[in-house]
Design an enzyme around this catalytic site. Structure first.
Site, PDB file in Angstrom:
ATOM      1  CB  THR A 150       3.265  -1.788   0.280  1.00 50.78           C
ATOM      2  OG1 THR A 150       2.687  -0.934   1.267  1.00 50.78           O
ATOM      3  CG2 THR A 150       2.411  -3.028   0.132  1.00 50.78           C
ATOM      4  CD  GLN A 185       0.337  -0.622   4.151  1.00 50.32           C
ATOM      5  OE1 GLN A 185       1.226  -0.539   5.012  1.00 50.32           O
ATOM      6  NE2 GLN A 185      -0.293   0.441   3.693  1.00 50.32           N
ATOM      7  CG  ASP A 229      -7.388  -3.019  -0.177  1.00 48.97           C
ATOM      8  OD1 ASP A 229      -8.588  -3.209  -0.393  1.00 48.97           O
ATOM      9  OD2 ASP A 229      -6.934  -1.939   0.246  1.00 48.97           O
ATOM     10  NE  ARG A 293     -10.517  -0.880  -0.111  1.00 47.64           N
ATOM     11  CZ  ARG A 293      -9.903   0.015   0.673  1.00 47.64           C
ATOM     12  NH1 ARG A 293     -10.583   1.037   1.174  1.00 47.64           N
ATOM     13  NH2 ARG A 293      -8.624  -0.106   0.958  1.00 47.64           N
TER      14      ARG A 293
END
Length: 390
Positions: A150, A185, A229, A293
């Site tokens: 990522t 991602q 996210d 989160r």
């Protein structure tokens, strides 16, 4: 309120005397193409057309020089009027470990390249023509990078200290990952240097758009777009007057299913001094998302005086399916408005509603120790207590 800018007639002339421009020796070679496409609707010939464009470019560069406190100026464009047509080559030309500032001007256009500001390229200011006018775009994903995952998927990676960007868009144009898909991602911006500031910039992607990895950072008047996210990392960052735009899909069971998350903060221990603070921002878009989160057990995220559209899930926050993190994460709101903030009694029990005294430490530049470096030179000396200066 914006502070009045300097008078151009005197500022530009003095700036041109005071600042040193980087120029490549003639011929310019393959990096700068001297031939510019001719508009067939124009009566002027190709040389006059190119000269007119280059004159306009030079005036804009001079105007930017007058605004920024730089000792070296590098120019990038697609018309053959600048030092470079490639942003990475301009960054590579920045002196190593410089104690002075280098201004890189990025004219309008789409620059399809993967860019790294290496840790030795300190003190860089990147100035564009406007969000969605000067665009840096690439399409890597966690799967497409060679062993990098990522973090290596970023279109623009800022690893150096003292970086600043104005009026630039950074995009990861990879296809949005499907629900449950591994390796999709796709980071637009990765920022891991200290004392980095982004003014009126845009960051566009889907899952994991902005890797706010580590260091102290300011995002002022920016747009951040994503789904899952899409602001994540373990930095200590202040977001002032930003638009946080969800592009999450609607869930199969309608509006009640949460399909995305704005933040995933990674604070790992009580000893770390990190967290994300959002002041006078707007959370808008599609789908239904958590405000945050708990990626790290001590994740710290505060929204103060923000506007929430109904894209924000009633519960507000998520413990990453780790109930123990409910005791250590710090998820908080203060004086927020809009449909997504209308009934805070439905928030998860471990979320906090702050009073003014509790929220105050998160609401100005002192949160990131940014009084000396956070504001650009044209706003120097302006006291910023919130997101009023955008």
């Amino acid at each position: 309120m914006r502070r009045p800018l300097v008078l151009w007639a005197t500022a530009i002339s003095s700036a041109l005397l005071a600042y040193r421009f980087y120029r490549l020796p003639a011929p310019l070679g393959n990096d700068v193409q001297l031939g510019a496409a001719v508009d067939p609707d124009k009566a002027e010939g190709p040389h006059q057309h190119r000269r007119r464009k280059c004159d306009e470019h030079a005036k804009w560069v001079a105007k930017m020089v007058a605004l920024h406190n730089a000792t070296l100026v590098l120019t990038v464009d697609r018309k053959g009027c600048a030092n470079f047509t490639n942003l990475q080559k301009a960054i590579d030309a920045v002196p190593d470990h410089s104690s002075s500032r280098t201004l890189i001007t990025l004219d309008a256009g789409v620059y399809a390249e993967k860019v790294v500001v290496w840790s030795n390229k300190t003190g860089v200011t990147l100035q564009g023509r406007g969000n969605l006018a000067s665009v840096v775009a690439w399409n890597d994903t966690a799967n497409s990078t060679t062993g990098g995952g990522t973090f290596a998927s970023a279109t623009l990676s800022v690893l150096a200290d003292g970086f600043a960007a104005h009026n630039v868009s950074v995009q990861n144009t990879a296809r949005p990952a499907s629900p449950g898909e591994a390796g999709g991602q796709a980071v637009a911006l990765r920022v891991a240097g200290d004392k980095a500031a982004f003014h009126l910039c845009g960051f566009y992607g889907a899952q994991d758009t902005l890797l706010d990895e580590r260091g102290r950072h300011l995002f002022r008047g920016c747009v951040v777009e994503g789904s899952i996210d899409f602001i994540f990392g373990d930095a200590r960052s202040l977001y002032l007057g930003c638009t946080i735009s969800s592009v999450a899909n609607a869930g199969e069971d309608g509006a009640s299913e949460v399909t995305g998350s704005v933040t995933a903060h990674g604070r790992a221990s009580a000893a770390e001094r990190t967290g994300f603070a959002f002041v006078r921002c707007s959370v808008v878009g599609t789908g239904r998302v958590w405000l945050g989160r708990a990626w790290g057990p001590y994740a710290t995220v505060v929204f103060a005086r923000c506007h929430f559209d109904d894209v924000v899930a009633p519960g507000g926050w998520n413990d990453w399916n780790e109930p123990g993190r409910q005791q250590t994460a710090f998820f908080a709101e203060y004086d927020c408005t809009g449909p997504g903030a209308a009934n805070v009694t439905r928030r998860v029990p471990y979320a906090k509603q702050l009073d003014q005294r509790e929220a105050a430490p998160f609401m100005d530049l002192s949160y990131i120790d940014g009084d000396q470096w956070g504001l650009p030179p044209m706003l120097g000396g302006v006291a910023v207590a919130s997101a009023d200066v955008i």
